[in-house]
Write a protein that holds these residues in place. Structure first.
Motif, mmCIF file in Angstrom:
data_model
loop_
_atom_site.group_PDB
_atom_site.id
_atom_site.type_symbol
_atom_site.label_atom_id
_atom_site.label_comp_id
_atom_site.label_asym_id
_atom_site.label_seq_id
_atom_site.Cartn_x
_atom_site.Cartn_y
_atom_site.Cartn_z
ATOM 1 N N ASP A 47 -16.115 -5.402 -7.690
ATOM 2 C CA ASP A 47 -17.347 -5.354 -6.915
ATOM 3 C C ASP A 47 -17.051 -5.732 -5.473
ATOM 4 O OD1 ASP A 47 -18.631 -4.756 -9.269
ATOM 5 O OD2 ASP A 47 -19.380 -6.798 -9.608
ATOM 6 N N GLU A 48 -17.579 -4.970 -4.554
ATOM 7 C CA GLU A 48 -17.440 -5.176 -3.110
ATOM 8 C C GLU A 48 -16.034 -4.894 -2.576
ATOM 9 O OE1 GLU A 48 -19.261 -8.765 -1.674
ATOM 10 O OE2 GLU A 48 -20.779 -8.698 -3.241
ATOM 11 N N VAL A 49 -15.080 -4.545 -3.428
ATOM 12 C CA VAL A 49 -13.730 -4.230 -2.979
ATOM 13 C C VAL A 49 -13.718 -2.787 -2.481
ATOM 14 C CG1 VAL A 49 -11.337 -3.886 -3.721
ATOM 15 C CG2 VAL A 49 -12.623 -5.874 -4.525
ATOM 16 N N VAL A 50 -13.258 -2.591 -1.233
ATOM 17 C CA VAL A 50 -13.201 -1.241 -0.671
ATOM 18 C C VAL A 50 -11.775 -0.677 -0.662
ATOM 19 C CG1 VAL A 50 -15.283 -1.485 0.718
ATOM 20 C CG2 VAL A 50 -13.085 -2.099 1.706
ATOM 21 N N LYS A 51 -10.796 -1.542 -0.566
ATOM 22 C CA LYS A 51 -9.390 -1.123 -0.579
ATOM 23 C C LYS A 51 -8.595 -2.061 -1.464
ATOM 24 C CE LYS A 51 -9.236 1.232 3.843
ATOM 25 N NZ LYS A 51 -8.402 1.610 4.975
ATOM 26 N N VAL A 52 -7.493 -1.525 -1.995
ATOM 27 C CA VAL A 52 -6.654 -2.297 -2.913
ATOM 28 C C VAL A 52 -5.186 -2.089 -2.542
ATOM 29 C CG1 VAL A 52 -5.986 -2.638 -5.322
ATOM 30 C CG2 VAL A 52 -8.318 -1.934 -4.774
ATOM 31 N N ILE A 53 -4.445 -3.190 -2.501
ATOM 32 C CA ILE A 53 -2.986 -3.120 -2.386
ATOM 33 C C ILE A 53 -2.409 -3.760 -3.642
ATOM 34 C CG2 ILE A 53 -0.926 -3.831 -1.112
ATOM 35 C CD1 ILE A 53 -2.605 -3.796 1.447
ATOM 36 N N LEU A 54 -1.621 -2.990 -4.357
ATOM 37 C CA LEU A 54 -0.987 -3.442 -5.595
ATOM 38 C C LEU A 54 0.510 -3.499 -5.350
ATOM 39 C CD1 LEU A 54 -2.911 -0.940 -7.864
ATOM 40 C CD2 LEU A 54 -3.438 -3.366 -7.610
ATOM 41 N N LEU A 86 2.896 -0.811 -3.662
ATOM 42 C CA LEU A 86 4.204 -1.174 -3.110
ATOM 43 C C LEU A 86 5.118 -1.575 -4.262
ATOM 44 C CD1 LEU A 86 2.991 -3.391 -0.132
ATOM 45 C CD2 LEU A 86 3.567 -0.960 -0.096
ATOM 46 N N SER A 87 6.210 -0.869 -4.402
ATOM 47 C CA SER A 87 7.197 -1.182 -5.427
ATOM 48 C C SER A 87 8.344 -1.917 -4.739
ATOM 49 C CB SER A 87 7.688 0.107 -6.086
ATOM 50 O OG SER A 87 8.624 -0.180 -7.102
ATOM 51 N N PRO A 116 -2.506 6.473 -6.918
ATOM 52 C CA PRO A 116 -2.913 5.797 -5.678
ATOM 53 C C PRO A 116 -2.979 6.766 -4.499
ATOM 54 C CG PRO A 116 -0.601 5.407 -6.103
ATOM 55 C CD PRO A 116 -1.132 6.169 -7.291
ATOM 56 N N ASN A 117 -3.660 6.335 -3.453
ATOM 57 C CA ASN A 117 -3.710 7.135 -2.227
ATOM 58 C C ASN A 117 -2.380 7.102 -1.493
ATOM 59 O OD1 ASN A 117 -6.647 5.797 -2.515
ATOM 60 N ND2 ASN A 117 -6.765 7.905 -1.795
ATOM 61 N N ALA A 118 -1.658 5.996 -1.591
ATOM 62 C CA ALA A 118 -0.392 5.853 -0.872
ATOM 63 C C ALA A 118 0.544 4.964 -1.673
ATOM 64 C CB ALA A 118 -0.628 5.256 0.514
ATOM 65 N N THR A 119 1.841 5.194 -1.482
ATOM 66 C CA THR A 119 2.867 4.371 -2.118
ATOM 67 C C THR A 119 3.969 4.100 -1.099
ATOM 68 O OG1 THR A 119 4.156 6.262 -2.911
ATOM 69 C CG2 THR A 119 2.468 5.408 -4.408
ATOM 70 N N ALA A 120 4.725 3.053 -1.336
ATOM 71 C CA ALA A 120 5.892 2.772 -0.509
ATOM 72 C C ALA A 120 6.884 1.946 -1.314
ATOM 73 C CB ALA A 120 5.501 2.033 0.770
#
Length: 188
Positions: A47-54, A86-87, A116-120
């Motif tokens: 809830d209320e989270v707009v972006k996520v970095i895993l 991010l791996s 995901p939208n992006a990876t690195a």
């Protein structure tokens, strides 16, 4: 805006990276929520989270089970938000290991069904004081083969903090387009 930063760590480098990202996010105006997947139930409120970095490290060719469980059990909710995975691993530090590091990330995404939208790929660290005989031998004879790095000399960090900053800032300011962020490999 709330940013969720969910991480797993084995030797501490990924936790250090997660705290660094938290500081970057706060400086960029985000309300950063930091969680360790080993200390959290596999289902989390977004809830209320707009972006996520895993982010999670690779050990023995896989990311930690708690990390994969969190990603898999929250997959649908995560995919409704802008996301960056991010791996973190030593293979990512060297040009000759980047393809294998990419395979580990791709395999994790297949296992979890997450897109995901992006990876690195992010280079990790060597902390030989945490390793037993077997781990030190694998590190020296397989992972670091042919490199002038002696794990007996102690901990060595390969993370490129400037590059990581650019990746995170680009993601935080990103307008929603899907992309793959590819940091350059170290030539060490």
């Amino acid at each position: 805006m709330t940013l969720l930063i969910a991480f797993a760590t084995v030797e501490g480098q990924t936790a250090k990276i997660a705290r660094f990202i938290t500081d970057l996010a706060k400086n960029a105006g985000f309300d950063a929520k930091l969680i360790n997947t080993d200390e959290t139930p596999s289902h989390v409120s977004l809830d209320e989270v707009v972006k996520v970095i895993l982010l999670a490290p690779v050990h023995e060719r896989k990311h930690p089970k708690s990390f994969e469980a969190l990603v898999a059990s929250n997959r649908d909710a995560l995919m409704k938000r802008k996301s960056l995975v991010l791996s973190v691993g030593l293979k990512a530090a060297f040009a000759s290991g980047r393809e294998e590091a990419r395979d580990y990330l791709d395999e994790m995404l297949l296992r979890t069904g997450f897109e995901p939208n992006a990876t690195a790929l992010i280079a990790g660290a060597v902390r030989p004081e945490n390793y037993g005989y077997f781990e030190r031998e694998i590190l020296q004879r397989v992972v670091l083969l042919g490199r002038k790095i002696d794990p007996r000399e102690g901990a060595r960090e390969f993370t490129d903090w400037d590059e990581l900053t650019l990746i995170v800032i680009e993601f935080l300011g990103e307008n929603g387009r899907a992309n793959t962020l590819q940091p350059q490999a170290s030539t060490q």
